[in-house]
Design an enzyme around this catalytic site. Sequence first.
Site, PDB file in Angstrom:
ATOM      1  N   ARG A  59     -18.368  21.984   3.209  1.00 17.32           N
ATOM      2  CA  ARG A  59     -17.566  22.228   2.331  1.00 17.32           C
ATOM      3  C   ARG A  59     -16.457  20.791   3.352  1.00 17.32           C
ATOM      4  NH1 ARG A  59     -12.712  25.799   4.381  1.00 17.32           N
ATOM      5  NH2 ARG A  59     -11.013  25.592   2.368  1.00 17.32           N
ATOM      6  N   HIS A  63     -13.710  18.799   1.668  1.00 15.72           N
ATOM      7  CA  HIS A  63     -12.259  17.990   1.378  1.00 15.72           C
ATOM      8  C   HIS A  63     -12.088  16.768   1.872  1.00 15.72           C
ATOM      9  CE1 HIS A  63     -10.453  22.355   2.244  1.00 15.72           C
ATOM     10  NE2 HIS A  63     -11.655  22.019   1.550  1.00 15.72           N
ATOM     11  N   ASP A  64     -13.375  16.226   3.061  1.00 10.92           N
ATOM     12  CA  ASP A  64     -13.135  14.987   2.658  1.00 10.92           C
ATOM     13  C   ASP A  64     -12.657  13.884   1.549  1.00 10.92           C
ATOM     14  OD1 ASP A  64     -12.785  12.398   4.016  1.00 10.92           O
ATOM     15  OD2 ASP A  64     -14.949  11.653   3.973  1.00 10.92           O
ATOM     16  N   VAL A  67      -9.651  14.144  -0.170  1.00 10.40           N
ATOM     17  CA  VAL A  67      -7.580  13.776  -0.176  1.00 10.40           C
ATOM     18  C   VAL A  67      -7.832  12.642   0.415  1.00 10.40           C
ATOM     19  CG1 VAL A  67      -6.757  14.405   1.793  1.00 10.40           C
ATOM     20  CG2 VAL A  67      -7.886  16.021   0.588  1.00 10.40           C
ATOM     21  N   GLY A  69     -10.086  10.001  -0.816  1.00 12.54           N
ATOM     22  CA  GLY A  69     -11.582  10.032  -0.945  1.00 12.54           C
ATOM     23  C   GLY A  69     -12.391  10.220  -0.247  1.00 12.54           C
ATOM     24  N   ASP A  71     -13.246   9.440   3.066  1.00 16.33           N
ATOM     25  CA  ASP A  71     -13.267   7.659   4.294  1.00 16.33           C
ATOM     26  C   ASP A  71     -13.052   8.558   5.559  1.00 16.33           C
ATOM     27  OD1 ASP A  71     -10.888   9.229   4.297  1.00 16.33           O
ATOM     28  OD2 ASP A  71      -9.713   7.671   3.987  1.00 16.33           O
ATOM     29  N   ASN A  91      -6.669  23.928   7.111  1.00 18.88           N
ATOM     30  CA  ASN A  91      -7.800  23.348   7.405  1.00 18.88           C
ATOM     31  C   ASN A  91      -8.181  24.111   8.237  1.00 18.88           C
ATOM     32  OD1 ASN A  91      -5.293  24.079   9.516  1.00 18.88           O
ATOM     33  ND2 ASN A  91      -5.324  22.935  11.076  1.00 18.88           N
ATOM     34  N   PRO A 158      -7.943  21.616  -4.767  1.00 23.32           N
ATOM     35  CA  PRO A 158      -7.602  22.695  -5.746  1.00 23.32           C
ATOM     36  C   PRO A 158      -7.869  23.781  -4.897  1.00 23.32           C
ATOM     37  CG  PRO A 158     -10.215  22.196  -5.564  1.00 23.32           C
ATOM     38  CD  PRO A 158      -9.402  20.934  -5.041  1.00 23.32           C
ATOM     39  N   HIS A 188     -20.639  27.629  -3.155  1.00 21.60           N
ATOM     40  CA  HIS A 188     -20.273  28.836  -2.596  1.00 21.60           C
ATOM     41  C   HIS A 188     -21.540  29.711  -2.854  1.00 21.60           C
ATOM     42  CE1 HIS A 188     -15.459  28.495  -3.623  1.00 21.60           C
ATOM     43  NE2 HIS A 188     -15.906  27.001  -2.563  1.00 21.60           N
ATOM     44  N   ASP A 243     -20.581  34.709  -0.996  1.00 22.53           N
ATOM     45  CA  ASP A 243     -22.734  34.785  -2.297  1.00 22.53           C
ATOM     46  C   ASP A 243     -22.606  36.755  -1.112  1.00 22.53           C
ATOM     47  OD1 ASP A 243     -24.581  35.028  -3.090  1.00 22.53           O
ATOM     48  OD2 ASP A 243     -25.592  33.143  -2.896  1.00 22.53           O
ATOM     49  N   SER A 246     -27.220  36.858  -0.031  1.00 19.78           N
ATOM     50  CA  SER A 246     -27.916  35.346   0.348  1.00 19.78           C
ATOM     51  C   SER A 246     -27.131  33.973   1.236  1.00 19.78           C
ATOM     52  CB  SER A 246     -28.584  34.969  -0.579  1.00 19.78           C
ATOM     53  OG  SER A 246     -28.225  34.576  -1.882  1.00 19.78           O
ATOM     54  N   ASP A 251     -29.368  29.059  -3.362  1.00 18.25           N
ATOM     55  CA  ASP A 251     -30.066  29.416  -4.851  1.00 18.25           C
ATOM     56  C   ASP A 251     -28.779  29.653  -5.958  1.00 18.25           C
ATOM     57  OD1 ASP A 251     -28.679  31.928  -3.523  1.00 18.25           O
ATOM     58  OD2 ASP A 251     -29.964  32.566  -3.252  1.00 18.25           O
TER      59      ASP A 251
HETATM   60  C1  HEM Z   1     -13.246  24.485  -7.444  1.00 16.83           C
HETATM   61  C2  HEM Z   1     -12.380  24.467  -6.792  1.00 16.83           C
HETATM   62  C3  HEM Z   1     -12.459  24.761  -4.900  1.00 16.83           C
HETATM   63  C4  HEM Z   1     -11.768  25.859  -4.946  1.00 16.83           C
HETATM   64  C5  HEM Z   1     -11.003  26.737  -5.340  1.00 16.83           C
HETATM   65  C6  HEM Z   1     -12.732  26.519  -3.162  1.00 16.83           C
HETATM   66  C7  HEM Z   1     -12.330  27.376  -2.374  1.00 16.83           C
HETATM   67  C8  HEM Z   1     -12.551  27.968  -1.527  1.00 16.83           C
HETATM   68  C9  HEM Z   1     -12.101  28.250  -0.481  1.00 16.83           C
HETATM   69  C10 HEM Z   1     -10.613  29.582  -0.285  1.00 16.83           C
HETATM   70  C11 HEM Z   1     -13.210  28.962   0.920  1.00 16.83           C
HETATM   71  C12 HEM Z   1     -13.026  29.386   2.105  1.00 16.83           C
HETATM   72  C13 HEM Z   1     -12.137  29.334   2.867  1.00 16.83           C
HETATM   73  C14 HEM Z   1     -12.128  30.359   4.219  1.00 16.83           C
HETATM   74  O1  HEM Z   1     -10.152  31.272   3.742  1.00 16.83           O
HETATM   75  O2  HEM Z   1     -12.720  30.278   4.770  1.00 16.83           O
HETATM   76  C15 HEM Z   1     -13.877  28.461   0.896  1.00 16.83           C
HETATM   77  C16 HEM Z   1     -14.898  27.707   1.050  1.00 16.83           C
HETATM   78  C17 HEM Z   1     -16.221  27.048   1.114  1.00 16.83           C
HETATM   79  N1  HEM Z   1     -16.218  25.979  -0.396  1.00 16.83           N
HETATM   80 FE1  HEM Z   1     -14.496  25.689  -1.944  1.00 16.83          FE
HETATM   81  N2  HEM Z   1     -13.648  25.957  -3.429  1.00 16.83           N
HETATM   82  C18 HEM Z   1     -13.717  24.657  -4.194  1.00 16.83           C
HETATM   83  C19 HEM Z   1     -14.579  24.181  -4.373  1.00 16.83           C
HETATM   84  C20 HEM Z   1     -15.807  23.998  -3.630  1.00 16.83           C
HETATM   85  C21 HEM Z   1     -17.030  22.717  -3.966  1.00 16.83           C
HETATM   86  C22 HEM Z   1     -17.227  21.697  -4.776  1.00 16.83           C
HETATM   87  C23 HEM Z   1     -17.662  22.477  -1.997  1.00 16.83           C
HETATM   88  C24 HEM Z   1     -18.648  21.689  -2.570  1.00 16.83           C
HETATM   89  C25 HEM Z   1     -19.729  21.517  -2.934  1.00 16.83           C
HETATM   90  C26 HEM Z   1     -17.361  23.957  -1.947  1.00 16.83           C
HETATM   91  C27 HEM Z   1     -17.642  24.468  -0.583  1.00 16.83           C
HETATM   92  C28 HEM Z   1     -17.188  25.889  -0.368  1.00 16.83           C
HETATM   93  C29 HEM Z   1     -18.166  26.159   1.007  1.00 16.83           C
HETATM   94  C30 HEM Z   1     -19.551  26.099   1.432  1.00 16.83           C
HETATM   95  C31 HEM Z   1     -17.107  27.249   1.919  1.00 16.83           C
HETATM   96  C32 HEM Z   1     -17.855  28.189   3.008  1.00 16.83           C
HETATM   97  C33 HEM Z   1     -16.719  27.025   4.286  1.00 16.83           C
HETATM   98  C34 HEM Z   1     -17.389  28.179   5.132  1.00 16.83           C
HETATM   99  O3  HEM Z   1     -18.545  29.008   5.426  1.00 16.83           O
HETATM  100  O4  HEM Z   1     -16.339  28.158   6.444  1.00 16.83           O
HETATM  101  N3  HEM Z   1     -16.093  24.739  -2.173  1.00 16.83           N
HETATM  102  N4  HEM Z   1     -13.983  26.698  -1.166  1.00 16.83           N
HETATM  103  C1  LIG Z   2      -7.925  24.480  13.740  1.00 15.84           C
HETATM  104  C2  LIG Z   2      -6.305  24.372  13.687  1.00 15.84           C
HETATM  105  O1  LIG Z   2      -6.463  22.440  13.674  1.00 15.84           O
HETATM  106  N1  LIG Z   2      -5.580  24.313  13.274  1.00 15.84           N
HETATM  107  C3  LIG Z   2      -4.581  24.025  12.454  1.00 15.84           C
HETATM  108  C4  LIG Z   2      -4.089  23.523  11.693  1.00 15.84           C
HETATM  109  O2  LIG Z   2      -3.140  23.456  11.790  1.00 15.84           O
HETATM  110  C5  LIG Z   2      -1.676  24.179  12.019  1.00 15.84           C
HETATM  111  C6  LIG Z   2      -0.058  23.438  11.930  1.00 15.84           C
HETATM  112  O3  LIG Z   2      -0.289  23.589   9.951  1.00 15.84           O
HETATM  113  C7  LIG Z   2      -1.195  23.926  13.930  1.00 15.84           C
HETATM  114  O4  LIG Z   2      -0.512  24.970  14.162  1.00 15.84           O
HETATM  115  C8  LIG Z   2      -3.734  24.336  13.805  1.00 15.84           C
HETATM  116  O5  LIG Z   2      -3.646  24.394  15.425  1.00 15.84           O
END
Ligand code: HEM
Ligand SMILES: CC(=O)N[C@H]1CO[C@H](CO)[C@@H](O)[C@@H]1O
Length: 325
Positions: A59, A63-64, A67, A69, A71, A91, A158, A188, A243, A246, A251
């Site tokens: 992820r 995110h990099d 936002v 590009g 970088d 964040n 997004p 996901h 998921d 798993s 997968d």
């Molecule tokens: C289509 C638009 C996408 C949206 C709206 C989205 C949104 C989110 C959100 C809200 C989370 C949960 C964060 C949390 O509450 O801890 C998440 C987790 C995650 N996303 Fe996405 N995501 C998107 C696309 C992607 C893409 C393109 C990737 C990578 C190819 C990705 C990989 C992941 C992964 C691996 C997690 C799990 C992170 C963890 O285990 O802490 N997502 N995503």
């Molecule tokens: C983990 C982390 O860096 N959390 C920061 C996220 O951003 C808020 C402000 O929006 C900070 O207060 C948190 O420390």
Amino acid sequence: MASSRAALLVLLLSAFATAMAQLDDKFYSQSCPSVEDVVRREMVRALSLAPSLAGPLLRMHFHDCFVRGCDGSVLLDSTGNSTAEKDAPPNQTLRGFDFIERVKAAVEAACPDTVSCADLLALMARDAVWLSKGPFWAVPLGRRDGMVSISNDTDQLPPPNGNFTVLTQFFAAKNLDTKDLVVLSAGHTIGTSHCFSFNDRLFNFTGMDNARDTDPSLDPQYMAKLRVKCPSLEDNMTLVEMDPGSFKTFDLSYYGHVAKRRGLFHSDGALLTDGFTRAYVMRHATGAYKEEFFADFAASMVKMGGVGVLTGNQGEIRKKCSVVN
Ligand code: HEM
Ligand SMILES: CC(=O)N[C@H]1CO[C@H](CO)[C@@H](O)[C@@H]1O
Ligand SMILES: *[C@@H]1O[C@H](CO)[C@@H](O)[C@H](O)[C@H]1NC(C)=O
Ligand SMILES: *[C@@H]1O[C@H](CO)[C@@H](O)[C@H](O)[C@H]1NC(C)=O
Ligand SMILES: *[C@@H]1O[C@H](CO)[C@@H](O)[C@H](O)[C@H]1NC(C)=O
Ligand SMILES: *[C@@H]1O[C@H](CO)[C@@H](O)[C@H](O)[C@H]1NC(C)=O
Ligand SMILES: *[C@@H]1O[C@H](CO)[C@@H](O)[C@H](O)[C@H]1NC(C)=O
């Protein structure tokens, strides 16, 4: 009109191809031939102790790239006069910063001032997928690190409650198409989410504030399970497998869940609302075309990894990922 639009498209495509062409999977073959081994060694060690780090590392690269590009700006700390991406609301759910800094230190020990943090994120994302039993691909390298990170720029990510139109717009803004959207959403298949990223679907969905006011696009049985796990809108701690069954394995089961209207986010469910993405979900929900999906995922990751990159003399090679030199 049509022809000038076509000309513009050719121009845009060739600009995109040029940016891509400047990245090269052999970029460090002379200057730091061991970089992939160093990263791999750290990744194997870390994921064997904490497999749940794979999701956050995949992820982080997403995110990099979305936002400013790819970088490395997601890794920068806030400074006195500027609040960084890291400190924006999205964040709070990113993890792995300390581990990334450790890998950077190991790479610096092998090849000082040579490998960018942006490239490290691309390599770590690839290894996170591969070590979770997903595809392997050659990572084009040669990104340089940016010097700017601005909290508000995270509005380019997004939103999880986005519908299909919104999602395609956010992807198109990064030169990514509808196929990239349905393919990359399968990221996901690993990882976890906080309740607050989707609990608007479980309670008070339209502001009616009654027990039936839930997102009708979510399977009711799954809804009931999620409401047990995430009992209130105030819950800011609980993690849910994205998921289920798993979440540590890369997968095809993500598509199986989405096909059954069990995608965790509204954005996952939205893939069923367009003919093309729905057909892709249904085809891969069968689980019968794994090689095809793996190839698609690798191709879309390479494409995402080329978004807005700095190359040549642009930016810098940071010594530490959290601060500019
Ligand atoms: C289509 C638009 C996408 C949206 C709206 C989205 C949104 C989110 C959100 C809200 C989370 C949960 C964060 C949390 O509450 O801890 C998440 C987790 C995650 N996303 Fe996405 N995501 C998107 C696309 C992607 C893409 C393109 C990737 C990578 C190819 C990705 C990989 C992941 C992964 C691996 C997690 C799990 C992170 C963890 O285990 O802490 N997502 N995503
Ligand atoms: C983990 C982390 O860096 N959390 C920061 C996220 O951003 C808020 C402000 O929006 C900070 O207060 C948190 O420390
Ligand atoms: C922050 O301050 C430093 C030094 O005062 C300056 O060089 C830099 O341009 C400033 N950054 C921003 C984003 O304003
Ligand atoms: C960032 O966004 C917030 C809220 O949307 C706004 O109040 C603030 O002025 C913005 N900051 C910058 C530097 O644009
Ligand atoms: C998608 O969401 C946007 C923003 O919330 C909204 O303006 C638009 O009407 C929605 N589109 C559909 C088809 O629901
Ligand atoms: C439900 O949503 C409405 C409208 O947004 C809001 O006024 C109300 O406070 C919400 N109720 C709860 C329990 O959050
Ligand atoms: C989470 O909720 C608890 C209790 O409501 C609160 O004390 C805590 O500050 C919250 N944490 C965050 C990060 O919002």
